[in-house]
Design a protein around this motif. Structure first.
Motif, PDB file in Angstrom:
ATOM      1  N   ALA A 177       5.833   3.170  -4.231  1.00 35.93           N
ATOM      2  CA  ALA A 177       5.188   4.174  -3.373  1.00 35.93           C
ATOM      3  C   ALA A 177       5.499   5.549  -3.641  1.00 35.93           C
ATOM      4  O   ALA A 177       4.493   6.403  -3.830  1.00 35.93           O
ATOM      5  CB  ALA A 177       5.496   3.680  -1.919  1.00 35.93           C
ATOM      6  N   HIS A 178       6.757   5.935  -3.582  1.00 37.17           N
ATOM      7  CA  HIS A 178       7.412   7.185  -3.861  1.00 37.17           C
ATOM      8  C   HIS A 178       6.670   7.751  -5.208  1.00 37.17           C
ATOM      9  O   HIS A 178       6.136   8.843  -5.388  1.00 37.17           O
ATOM     10  CB  HIS A 178       8.826   7.247  -3.890  1.00 37.17           C
ATOM     11  CG  HIS A 178       9.445   8.452  -4.238  1.00 37.17           C
ATOM     12  ND1 HIS A 178       9.664   9.206  -3.054  1.00 37.17           N
ATOM     13  CD2 HIS A 178      10.106   9.181  -5.285  1.00 37.17           C
ATOM     14  CE1 HIS A 178      10.321  10.581  -3.402  1.00 37.17           C
ATOM     15  NE2 HIS A 178      10.578  10.204  -4.781  1.00 37.17           N
ATOM     16  N   GLU A 179       6.910   7.170  -6.265  1.00 36.45           N
ATOM     17  CA  GLU A 179       6.474   7.516  -7.594  1.00 36.45           C
ATOM     18  C   GLU A 179       4.848   7.659  -7.599  1.00 36.45           C
ATOM     19  O   GLU A 179       4.403   8.564  -8.342  1.00 36.45           O
ATOM     20  CB  GLU A 179       7.034   6.520  -8.681  1.00 36.45           C
ATOM     21  CG  GLU A 179       8.516   6.548  -8.867  1.00 36.45           C
ATOM     22  CD  GLU A 179       9.233   5.672  -9.764  1.00 36.45           C
ATOM     23  OE1 GLU A 179       8.285   4.671 -10.216  1.00 36.45           O
ATOM     24  OE2 GLU A 179      10.241   5.901 -10.208  1.00 36.45           O
ATOM     25  N   HIS A 180       4.166   6.675  -7.005  1.00 34.17           N
ATOM     26  CA  HIS A 180       2.719   6.710  -7.109  1.00 34.17           C
ATOM     27  C   HIS A 180       2.222   8.112  -6.315  1.00 34.17           C
ATOM     28  O   HIS A 180       1.408   8.668  -6.936  1.00 34.17           O
ATOM     29  CB  HIS A 180       2.263   5.522  -6.349  1.00 34.17           C
ATOM     30  CG  HIS A 180       0.788   5.362  -6.173  1.00 34.17           C
ATOM     31  ND1 HIS A 180      -0.018   4.947  -6.935  1.00 34.17           N
ATOM     32  CD2 HIS A 180       0.122   6.025  -4.992  1.00 34.17           C
ATOM     33  CE1 HIS A 180      -1.279   5.366  -6.436  1.00 34.17           C
ATOM     34  NE2 HIS A 180      -1.516   5.714  -5.303  1.00 34.17           N
ATOM     35  N   LEU A 181       2.881   8.352  -5.164  1.00 31.47           N
ATOM     36  CA  LEU A 181       2.241   9.440  -4.608  1.00 31.47           C
ATOM     37  C   LEU A 181       2.972  10.956  -5.137  1.00 31.47           C
ATOM     38  O   LEU A 181       2.105  11.784  -5.211  1.00 31.47           O
ATOM     39  CB  LEU A 181       3.078   9.497  -3.105  1.00 31.47           C
ATOM     40  CG  LEU A 181       2.385   8.254  -2.266  1.00 31.47           C
ATOM     41  CD1 LEU A 181       3.056   8.282  -1.000  1.00 31.47           C
ATOM     42  CD2 LEU A 181       0.857   8.662  -1.952  1.00 31.47           C
ATOM     43  N   GLU A 227       0.854  -1.408  -0.010  1.00 29.55           N
ATOM     44  CA  GLU A 227       0.058   0.040  -0.119  1.00 29.55           C
ATOM     45  C   GLU A 227       0.810   1.256  -0.028  1.00 29.55           C
ATOM     46  O   GLU A 227       1.723   1.311   0.672  1.00 29.55           O
ATOM     47  CB  GLU A 227      -0.870   0.040   1.249  1.00 29.55           C
ATOM     48  CG  GLU A 227      -1.984  -1.328   1.290  1.00 29.55           C
ATOM     49  CD  GLU A 227      -3.067  -0.684   0.218  1.00 29.55           C
ATOM     50  OE1 GLU A 227      -3.201   0.558  -0.360  1.00 29.55           O
ATOM     51  OE2 GLU A 227      -3.636  -1.653  -0.473  1.00 29.55           O
ATOM     52  N   PRO A 228       0.657   2.269  -0.790  1.00 27.54           N
ATOM     53  CA  PRO A 228       1.578   3.410  -0.929  1.00 27.54           C
ATOM     54  C   PRO A 228       1.449   4.154   0.432  1.00 27.54           C
ATOM     55  O   PRO A 228       2.692   4.698   0.415  1.00 27.54           O
ATOM     56  CB  PRO A 228       0.727   4.335  -1.906  1.00 27.54           C
ATOM     57  CG  PRO A 228      -0.155   3.406  -2.867  1.00 27.54           C
ATOM     58  CD  PRO A 228      -0.398   2.158  -2.032  1.00 27.54           C
ATOM     59  N   LEU A 229       0.450   4.021   0.912  1.00 26.01           N
ATOM     60  CA  LEU A 229       0.455   4.740   2.294  1.00 26.01           C
ATOM     61  C   LEU A 229       0.839   3.832   3.676  1.00 26.01           C
ATOM     62  O   LEU A 229       0.800   4.331   4.714  1.00 26.01           O
ATOM     63  CB  LEU A 229      -0.961   5.372   2.575  1.00 26.01           C
ATOM     64  CG  LEU A 229      -1.244   6.553   1.593  1.00 26.01           C
ATOM     65  CD1 LEU A 229      -2.867   7.015   1.891  1.00 26.01           C
ATOM     66  CD2 LEU A 229      -0.347   7.557   1.456  1.00 26.01           C
ATOM     67  N   GLY A 230       0.809   2.580   3.383  1.00 28.68           N
ATOM     68  CA  GLY A 230       1.150   1.598   4.400  1.00 28.68           C
ATOM     69  C   GLY A 230      -0.005   1.138   5.010  1.00 28.68           C
ATOM     70  O   GLY A 230       0.155   0.212   6.089  1.00 28.68           O
ATOM     71  N   ILE A 231      -1.124   1.518   4.809  1.00 29.80           N
ATOM     72  CA  ILE A 231      -2.554   0.964   5.281  1.00 29.80           C
ATOM     73  C   ILE A 231      -3.423   1.184   4.170  1.00 29.80           C
ATOM     74  O   ILE A 231      -3.420   2.094   3.421  1.00 29.80           O
ATOM     75  CB  ILE A 231      -2.577   1.449   6.593  1.00 29.80           C
ATOM     76  CG1 ILE A 231      -3.766   0.778   7.291  1.00 29.80           C
ATOM     77  CG2 ILE A 231      -3.028   2.801   6.407  1.00 29.80           C
ATOM     78  CD1 ILE A 231      -3.883   1.029   8.898  1.00 29.80           C
ATOM     79  N   SER A 232      -4.379   0.380   4.350  1.00 25.51           N
ATOM     80  CA  SER A 232      -5.514   0.621   3.251  1.00 25.51           C
ATOM     81  C   SER A 232      -6.790   0.906   3.872  1.00 25.51           C
ATOM     82  O   SER A 232      -7.137   0.672   5.123  1.00 25.51           O
ATOM     83  CB  SER A 232      -5.765  -0.720   2.369  1.00 25.51           C
ATOM     84  OG  SER A 232      -6.285  -1.981   3.317  1.00 25.51           O
TER      85      SER A 232
END
Length: 518
Positions: A464-468, A330-335
């Motif tokens: 996650a970095h690129e996604h955000l 998960e990009p934020l670490g939690i869904s």
């Protein structure tokens, strides 16, 4: 013990609608190579001492991103996303650093090279750094680089007594969450350098270590554990006890741990021969935050107030769930699904019968936690429940089955089926261990990353970095967060300018047992 909620204890719809949650997410700043970034906390992020949403945890290299309190899961995640976006965009202006998207740390330098978090020259800021120096002496700096997600949860009309009943049930059933959401079955060898362990090599070079059925090594023997704190048990009349059977007993036992000297820490001393500080105090716990646990009762503190004093004066305001691993998928670490399952689980813990616990049960809870952390997906694994040995899969199924009416109630309230879907996904994971995050982490490490945990962590962090970074971001959002950062810098300067007297005098007042209340 029957864990089903009593029908007459179900809260009214308006109380259910009043459930609030917030998130605190830790994460290491890392270089593109996957090594720990040793740079100071970026100035553009504001002052770690005073910023309400962006601070540091143990290390100057360890961010902590904090949401406010939210009525909806979506609003909470949206704010967490925005804080991430501003943080990453600010970092991108000056470096190629990323946030490590895993609970177990990246490649670490030597222990003494890991930089302690710094909070400026004020007495309050210095105390935070001295506290971290003490943690390093007591447990080692590597252990403090583990990162996780804290889930803060409350519901209106819940008394302190009821929150402690929730906490007791949570501790009994916490193994379910470790199984469902544990995502740290492997780690880099540097984390355990010089320490005894029972991990197995995953690669020929033995740079990645794991346990084949582990769910959360972060919550096992190698994670947030303390030999000294292992003495804190529920034992009536013994000062080494933290009592979860009510606020008064909890506060008394924590008070003792915060004030009674501990021989090994007395030997270390508050200051070294050169006059520099080793730690804030010589008691078993320097301050309240040093007490590790899967869940804690909390109360918002006033300026300069000790957390235990706030609890004693005004009671429990919310609970802080501390066992959640960062989900690297998960990009934020939690869904949102995970958050909804936590809501259902915590509601179940609140509404179910909750007998007082005992020293014997506390010992069983600790053994169960270690078993599930290290062997949770092992076929046929049994846990201790009372005098019985029960299959983890059977016990977890029972807990989740008992959650079904609560998920249905929340669905009806919010005109959705998302809570029942989150529960169904959890039930599927009990039946299919290969679908758990811990199993998926191991599978991807082996199949996609040459059996290297560090390669896996680097890949998930970059993703996650690129996604955000490519998500929409407005000028108004940029201005809002930039102004907040500047305001925090101004607030820190004001605190520093207002200080009087010496730090030692301030430390003695802050550490005075009278400040803990009675």
């Amino acid at each position: 013990m029957n864990s089903s909620p009593k029908p007459f204890s179900l809260p009214a719809a308006e109380r259910l609608a009043g459930i609030r949650r917030g998130i605190e997410k830790e994460g290491l700043r890392v270089l593109p190579t996957g090594s720990l970034a040793l740079t100071p906390h970026p100035v553009a992020l504001g002052a770690a001492l005073t910023h309400p949403h962006i601070t540091t945890d143990y290390s100057e290299s360890q961010l902590e991103l904090i949401t406010g309190v939210h009525q909806s899961v979506e609003a909470c995640l949206q704010e967490l996303q925005q804080v991430h976006q501003y943080t990453l965009r600010s970092m991108a202006q000056v470096s190629e650093e990323m946030i490590w998207n895993s609970s177990m740390p990246c490649h670490l330098p030597t222990d003494e090279t890991i930089p302690l978090a710094r909070y400026g020259s004020s007495h309050a800021g210095r105390s935070k750094s001295v506290y971290r120096m003490g943690l390093g002496h007591r447990y080692g700096r590597r252990m403090q680089t583990i990162s996780g997600i804290h889930y803060n949860w409350s519901m209106p009309g819940v008394s302190s007594e009821e929150y402690f009943a929730l906490i007791r049930n949570f501790r009994r059933n916490a193994f379910v969450l470790l199984y469902l959401f544990g995502a740290s079955p492997a780690l880099g060898r540097c984390f355990v350098e010089g320490r005894e362990h029972r991990l197995q090599p995953l690669d020929a070079a033995q740079k990645t270590l794991h346990l084949p059925y582990a769910t959360s090594l972060r919550m096992g023997r190698l994670g947030y554990q303390s030999d000294a704190q292992a003495q804190i048990k529920v034992r009536s009349g013994d000062w080494y006890s933290v009592n979860y059977n009510g606020l008064e007993g909890y506060a008394h036992s924590l008070h003792q741990a915060l004030t009674q000297p501990y021989p090994a820490y007395e030997q270390l001393g508050i200051r070294n021969p050169g006059g520099d500080y080793n730690q804030l105090g010589t008691s078993l716990l320097q301050i309240e935050n040093e007490f590790y646990g899967t869940i804690r009762p909390k109360r918002t503190t006033r300026s300069g107030e000790r957390p235990l004093h706030a609890l004693r004066e005004r009671g429990v305001e919310y609970v802080e769930v501390r066992l959640m691993d960062i989900d690297p998928f998960e990009p934020l670490g939690i869904s949102a699904s995970t958050m909804r399952m936590l809501d259902v689980f915590l509601l179940h813990c609140l509404l179910s019968d909750s007998p007082e616990d005992s020293p014997e049960e506390i010992e069983a809870i600790k053994r169960n936690q270690h078993l599930v952390a290290e062997r949770g997906r092992e076929p046929g694994l049994k846990l201790q429940r009372g005098a019985e040995q029960v299959l983890l899969s059977d016990w977890a199924k029972q807990v989740l089955d008992d959650c079904q009416p609560l998920a249905a109630m929340l669905d009806e309230l919010h005109q959705t089926d998302a809570y029942s879907q989150a529960l169904a996904e959890a039930q599927q994971r009990v039946q299919q261990p290969g679908s758990t995050p811990s199993a998926r982490v191991l599978e991807q490490i082996c199949s996609l990353h040459q059996s290297s945990f560090e390669r896996f962590g680097r890949a998930q962090s970059l993703w996650a970095h690129e996604h955000l970074l490519v998500l929409p971001w407005s000028e108004a959002q940029q201005q809002h967060y930039a102004q907040m950062a500047q305001a925090s810098l101004d607030a820190q300067k004001a605190i520093e300018a207002a200080d009087t007297g010496t730090f030692e005098a301030w430390r003695q007042r802050y550490m005075d047992p009278a400040a803990l209340g009675s």
